[in-house]
Design an enzyme around this catalytic site. Structure first.
Site, PDB file in Angstrom:
ATOM      1  N   GLU A  36      35.767 -23.244  96.569  1.00  0.00           N
ATOM      2  CA  GLU A  36      37.102 -22.646  96.486  1.00  0.00           C
ATOM      3  C   GLU A  36      37.130 -21.136  96.458  1.00  0.00           C
ATOM      4  O   GLU A  36      37.871 -20.520  97.203  1.00  0.00           O
ATOM      5  CB  GLU A  36      37.818 -23.188  95.246  1.00  0.00           C
ATOM      6  CG  GLU A  36      39.303 -22.926  95.249  1.00  0.00           C
ATOM      7  CD  GLU A  36      40.043 -23.812  94.269  1.00  0.00           C
ATOM      8  OE1 GLU A  36      41.279 -23.738  94.239  1.00  0.00           O
ATOM      9  OE2 GLU A  36      39.392 -24.583  93.532  1.00  0.00           O
ATOM     10  N   HIS A  37      36.333 -20.494  95.588  1.00  0.00           N
ATOM     11  CA  HIS A  37      36.413 -19.039  95.528  1.00  0.00           C
ATOM     12  C   HIS A  37      35.179 -18.444  94.874  1.00  0.00           C
ATOM     13  O   HIS A  37      34.726 -18.891  93.824  1.00  0.00           O
ATOM     14  CB  HIS A  37      37.662 -18.547  94.792  1.00  0.00           C
ATOM     15  CG  HIS A  37      38.118 -19.432  93.679  1.00  0.00           C
ATOM     16  ND1 HIS A  37      39.426 -19.829  93.538  1.00  0.00           N
ATOM     17  CD2 HIS A  37      37.445 -19.999  92.655  1.00  0.00           C
ATOM     18  CE1 HIS A  37      39.530 -20.602  92.469  1.00  0.00           C
ATOM     19  NE2 HIS A  37      38.349 -20.715  91.914  1.00  0.00           N
ATOM     20  N   GLY A 194      48.539 -24.683  71.589  1.00  0.00           N
ATOM     21  CA  GLY A 194      47.173 -24.222  71.399  1.00  0.00           C
ATOM     22  C   GLY A 194      47.126 -22.735  71.142  1.00  0.00           C
ATOM     23  O   GLY A 194      47.774 -21.956  71.841  1.00  0.00           O
ATOM     24  N   GLY A 199      45.757 -19.407  74.843  1.00  0.00           N
ATOM     25  CA  GLY A 199      47.133 -19.577  74.383  1.00  0.00           C
ATOM     26  C   GLY A 199      47.715 -18.309  73.799  1.00  0.00           C
ATOM     27  O   GLY A 199      48.863 -17.940  74.099  1.00  0.00           O
ATOM     28  N   ASP A 325      29.747 -22.913  81.382  1.00  0.00           N
ATOM     29  CA  ASP A 325      30.684 -23.808  80.698  1.00  0.00           C
ATOM     30  C   ASP A 325      30.247 -25.265  80.756  1.00  0.00           C
ATOM     31  O   ASP A 325      30.434 -26.022  79.807  1.00  0.00           O
ATOM     32  CB  ASP A 325      32.082 -23.687  81.323  1.00  0.00           C
ATOM     33  CG  ASP A 325      32.744 -22.356  81.025  1.00  0.00           C
ATOM     34  OD1 ASP A 325      32.120 -21.534  80.330  1.00  0.00           O
ATOM     35  OD2 ASP A 325      33.874 -22.144  81.490  1.00  0.00           O
ATOM     36  N   HIS A 458      33.495  11.930  66.047  1.00  0.00           N
ATOM     37  CA  HIS A 458      34.845  12.141  65.505  1.00  0.00           C
ATOM     38  C   HIS A 458      35.648  12.977  66.502  1.00  0.00           C
ATOM     39  O   HIS A 458      35.132  13.921  67.078  1.00  0.00           O
ATOM     40  CB  HIS A 458      34.749  12.888  64.172  1.00  0.00           C
ATOM     41  CG  HIS A 458      36.092  13.273  63.621  1.00  0.00           C
ATOM     42  ND1 HIS A 458      36.892  12.388  62.946  1.00  0.00           N
ATOM     43  CD2 HIS A 458      36.774  14.458  63.662  1.00  0.00           C
ATOM     44  CE1 HIS A 458      38.001  12.999  62.571  1.00  0.00           C
ATOM     45  NE2 HIS A 458      37.947  14.265  63.002  1.00  0.00           N
TER      46      HIS A 458
END
Length: 479
Positions: A36-37, A194, A199, A325, A458
């Site tokens: 797909e991509h 969620g 979410g 995943d 700083h």
């Protein structure tokens, strides 16, 4: 010979394309298959385009509050079509960049849907059948359907939105993140199911753009993986912005109406209420894409929708690997990338070790931003640590006040006995850019002594990191 590779990677998301490039660098003849991509969900429908949307919302927010900075702005408004167009253009540009990187590193791109037909054994190549796909047009120069062989096959197929039975997305009234990224019009009201990163980011975006937003979370705390104190502060900010939040609550039933959806929400006190909204966004997590790859037929162990690996990508079947995943949480692009590099370097025979998941940072790009790494205070105590906790508020930092962002907190957690930094948790402006300082410190096994003697510039927001460490040891200066 042209259809035989040393390494073939299924999936061209962050894990897949990074692994492919590293494989090529190591001298492997490499190909990557996608349907797909290039760039995967993260680049095309996740991390990157949502950040573009959130940037538009951030600019809109500042325009609405121009007076706070001594400025004036009239006839403030937005064009939702233009916002979406910009977001898609950002993704398109990076998608093209991935293609160029693969070409530069001489990685072949194969376009189609892949399934492993035979497990690689020893020096015998495994067969990967690639079928034609109608999901998207193939990039220029990509190979097509056919049978390809490789000694090592790496599965990097990513994940997709989890679907709750009875609340299936219809692309009109019930959305996943796909539809939420390309609204045709701005909904006037929204119910988000969620309160994880996905979410909350969409709740933040749509609320900033003027929608009435309600978030329903099953667990007692929003942002469940975050430190409870940080999540509590974030919740107060969200509610101050007008987001309604229901925790310990469940969307039990959804019906479509002429105006949108009607949701029956069961609350923790045993009561129920009905919430009407134009659109419901289902953001209840993701599930790994393990189906139709031929994995189970080959004996690859899959548990609860996740391919089981040894921490270096190796599955139960020699020659087949899994990263990202599809190999389990945390389901983050940067985890997938590093997991893929460790996997391919292991295949090469380099000295590698499993990734320490406790040192993987998490970021949520809502307003205010949230970032964390390591153990929460509660988890540290559960694991038996005697902790020292340091806190420093944004209200004590000159740069934060100058930015007009005085709300926020930096929290650090140390082992009292050794001085080891166990975790860091931040909420406030630009904390997603600050967290890496703590990640590096943890990776280098830095102690409180090292951090206290480190010079922070700083005026910067990073000074709060220093002050939080000092606070943990009773030496804070500016609070």
């Amino acid at each position: 010979m042209s259809d035989t590779y040393d390494v073939l990677i299924i999936g061209a998301g962050p894990g897949g394309y990074v692994t492919a490039i590293r494989a090529a660098q190591l001298g492997f003849r490499t190909a990557v298959v996608d349907r797909e991509h290039l760039g995967g969900i993260c680049l095309n429908w996740g991390c990157i385009p949502t950040k573009a949307l959130l940037r538009s919302a951030e600019i809109f927010h500042y325009m609405e509050h121009a007076k706070d900075y001594g400025l004036s702005a009239e006839k403030i408004g937005f064009d939702v079509g233009a916002i979406v167009k910009r977001s898609r253009a950002v993704s398109g540009r990076l998608n093209g960049g991935v293609g160029m990187l693969l070409k530069k590193n001489k990685v072949d791109v194969i376009w189609g849907e892949a399934a492993i037909e035979a497990a690689p054994k020893g020096d015998t190549p495994g067969a990967v059948a690639v079928r034609e796909t109608t999901r998207a047009e193939a990039p220029k120069g990509a190979k097509g359907a056919g049978t390809y062989r490789a000694k090592h096959v790496i599965v990097a197929t990513g994940a997709r939105p989890r679907v709750i039975p009875g609340i299936e997305p219809d692309r009109e009234r019930i959305w996943t993140y796909y539809e939420a990224m390309v609204p045709k019009t701005m909904p006037r009201s929204l119910l988000v199911m969620g309160s994880g990163a996905i979410g909350i980011e969409f709740a933040s975006f749509y609320r900033t753009m003027g929608a009435e937003v309600t978030v329903v979370e099953l667990l007692p705390q929003i942002l469940p993986v975050e430190d409870a104190e940080i999540a509590g502060l974030a919740r107060k900010r969200f509610e101050k912005q007008g987001i309604q939040i229901l925790t310990g609550a469940k969307v039990a039933k959804v019906e479509k109406t002429g105006q949108g959806v009607s949701a029956w929400v069961e609350t923790g006190d045993g009561k129920s209420r009905t919430i009407e909204a134009e659109v419901l966004i289902s953001a209840v997590g993701v599930v790994g894409n393990v189906e139709n790859l031929g994995l189970e037929g080959l004996g690859v162990t899959i548990e609860r929708g996740i391919v089981v690996t040894d921490g270096l990508g190796r599955t139960s079947v020699p020659g087949i690997y899994a990263i990202g995943d599809v190999a389990g949480p945390p389901m983050l692009a940067h985890k997938a990338e590093h997991e893929g590099v460790a996997c391919i370097e292991t295949i090469k025979g380099l000295h590698t070790h499993p990734m320490d998941k406790g040192k993987i940072p998490g970021c949520t790009y809502c307003q205010p931003q949230i970032a964390s790494v390591g153990l929460t205070e509660a988890k540290a105590k559960e694991q038996g640590y005697d902790v020292r906790v340091g806190r420093f508020p944004f209200a004590g930092n000159g740069k934060a006040i100058a930015l007009g962002e005085p709300d926020g907190l930096v929290k650090t957690i140390f082992d009292r006995k050794t001085g080891q930094l166990l975790g860091a948790h931040l909420v406030g402006a630009e904390v997603t850019e600050l967290i890496q300082g703590f990640v590096v410190a943890m990776q280098l096994e830095t102690t409180e002594e090292d951090l206290m003697h480190t010079v922070f510039p700083h005026p910067t927001l990073s000074e709060m990191m220093h002050e939080s460490v000092l606070d943990a040891y009773g030496r804070v200066i500016h609070a």
